[in-house]
Design an enzyme around this catalytic site. Structure first.
Site, PDB file in Angstrom:
ATOM      1  N   ARG A 173       0.834  -1.197   0.000  1.00 24.03           N
ATOM      2  CA  ARG A 173       0.000   0.000   0.000  1.00 24.03           C
ATOM      3  C   ARG A 173       0.872   1.253   0.000  1.00 24.03           C
ATOM      4  O   ARG A 173       0.546   2.238  -0.676  1.00 24.03           O
ATOM      5  CB  ARG A 173      -0.938   0.004   1.210  1.00 24.03           C
ATOM      6  CG  ARG A 173      -2.029  -1.046   1.137  1.00 24.03           C
ATOM      7  CD  ARG A 173      -2.975  -0.969   2.302  1.00 24.03           C
ATOM      8  NE  ARG A 173      -3.825   0.219   2.235  1.00 24.03           N
ATOM      9  CZ  ARG A 173      -4.620   0.624   3.219  1.00 24.03           C
ATOM     10  NH1 ARG A 173      -4.669  -0.067   4.353  1.00 24.03           N
ATOM     11  NH2 ARG A 173      -5.357   1.707   3.086  1.00 24.03           N
ATOM     12  N   CYS A 224      -1.224   6.017   9.204  1.00 22.03           N
ATOM     13  CA  CYS A 224      -1.573   4.760   8.537  1.00 22.03           C
ATOM     14  C   CYS A 224      -2.694   5.092   7.560  1.00 22.03           C
ATOM     15  O   CYS A 224      -2.653   6.134   6.908  1.00 22.03           O
ATOM     16  CB  CYS A 224      -1.977   3.697   9.561  1.00 22.03           C
ATOM     17  SG  CYS A 224      -3.321   4.215  10.660  1.00 22.03           S
TER      18      CYS A 224
END
Length: 282
Positions: free
Chosen positions: A180, A235
């Site tokens: 990611r 995050c």
């Protein structure tokens, strides 16, 4: 800094009225699952806190997928369960530590000094055959006076300023999985990649079999970082960055902040740049 306790310690505290236990089990993609699991069985005396209903505010245009809850509302929630400054609080989830870490961060953020995560979580508790119950506990309400620790939180404007100025004085840490971070996949947010200038330290590396690694192992994870530089962790939505926040504090880093809105907040502004593998390899 001690942040965790063992199941062996907690089982000895079940009759201790000065110890409050919090269950934070949750499953992304099935928001009712955590509460269902809690009502089926939980550690005796544990109260349930839901990630999306109690540990987050409603989602809006900006602020990310799990905005921080309203402090006054969160205060009332913990007071209803008898949590005050005199209590030791132990929080657990299924054993991933991410949801328990979110609660740990929030309670620490509003000034509680004795909150700990149960290593191995509910999974570890059940595996050794410790007692569980479906009984919902009751508690006398308490009074909690929040003392917000502003130095634990990084705002969007602060992160935006670091990126715009291409500042090297603050370290940005992306806590998501590498695929990611580099933009190979993005299963949730509308744009793949990472915030410009961020380095990648996946949150799961802070843990081993549901427990936080020790201080020396955390130091090794971050050994290339200057302990005197400010650090901001993020995050996807401010949840899985919290184990990294904890790990950095365990390793002795003092100036650490959480960008609570995280990547989902960053990409909610269409004009904000992101970096993918192709771009940072140019």
């Amino acid at each position: 800094m001690d942040v965790a306790v063992t199941k062996e310690w907690l089982v000895q505290q079940l009759q201790n009225e000065q110890v409050k236990i919090v269950d934070c089990r949750f499953e992304l993609g099935d928001s009712d699952k955590g509460a269902e699991l809690y009502h089926q069985s939980h550690i005796p005396g544990a109260f349930y806190f839901d990630l999306e209903k109690q540990l987050s505010a409603p989602v809006s245009k900006h602020g990310g997928r799990h905005p921080l809850p309203n402090i006054d509302q969160f205060k009332r929630e913990i007071e209803n369960f008898g949590i005050d400054h005199t209590k030791t609080v132990v929080v657990y989830d299924s054993g991933e530590c991410q949801y328990a870490s979110r609660f740990w961060w929030l309670l620490t953020y509003i000034g509680h000094e004795n909150v700990y995560i149960l290593n191995e979580g509910f999974k570890g508790w059940v595996e050794v055959g410790y007692t569980t119950t479906s009984e919902i506990p009751v508690s006398e309400a308490s009074t909690f006076n929040p003392v917000v620790q502003q130095d634990m939180l990084a705002s969007y404007d602060e992160v935006k300023g670091i990126v715009t100025e291409k500042s090297k004085s603050t370290i940005l840490i992306d806590s998501r999985a590498k695929e990611r971070y580099v933009g190979e996949v993005e299963p949730i947010d509308k744009k793949a990649g990472h915030i410009p200038g961020a380095i990648n330290k996946c949150w799961t590396d802070a843990l081993e079999q549901g427990s936080f690694k020790n201080k020396e192992e955390q130091k090794k994870r971050f050994s290339e970082l200057d302990p005197h530089q400010p650090i901001i962790v993020y995050c996807g939505s401010g949840v899985t960055a919290t184990p990294n926040y904890i790990a950095l504090k365990m390793a002795g880093y003092q100036n650490v902040k959480l960008y609570a809105g995280s990547y989902s907040d960053w990409v909610s502004y269409d004009e904000n740049p992101v970096v993918t593998r192709e771009e940072f390899q140019k």
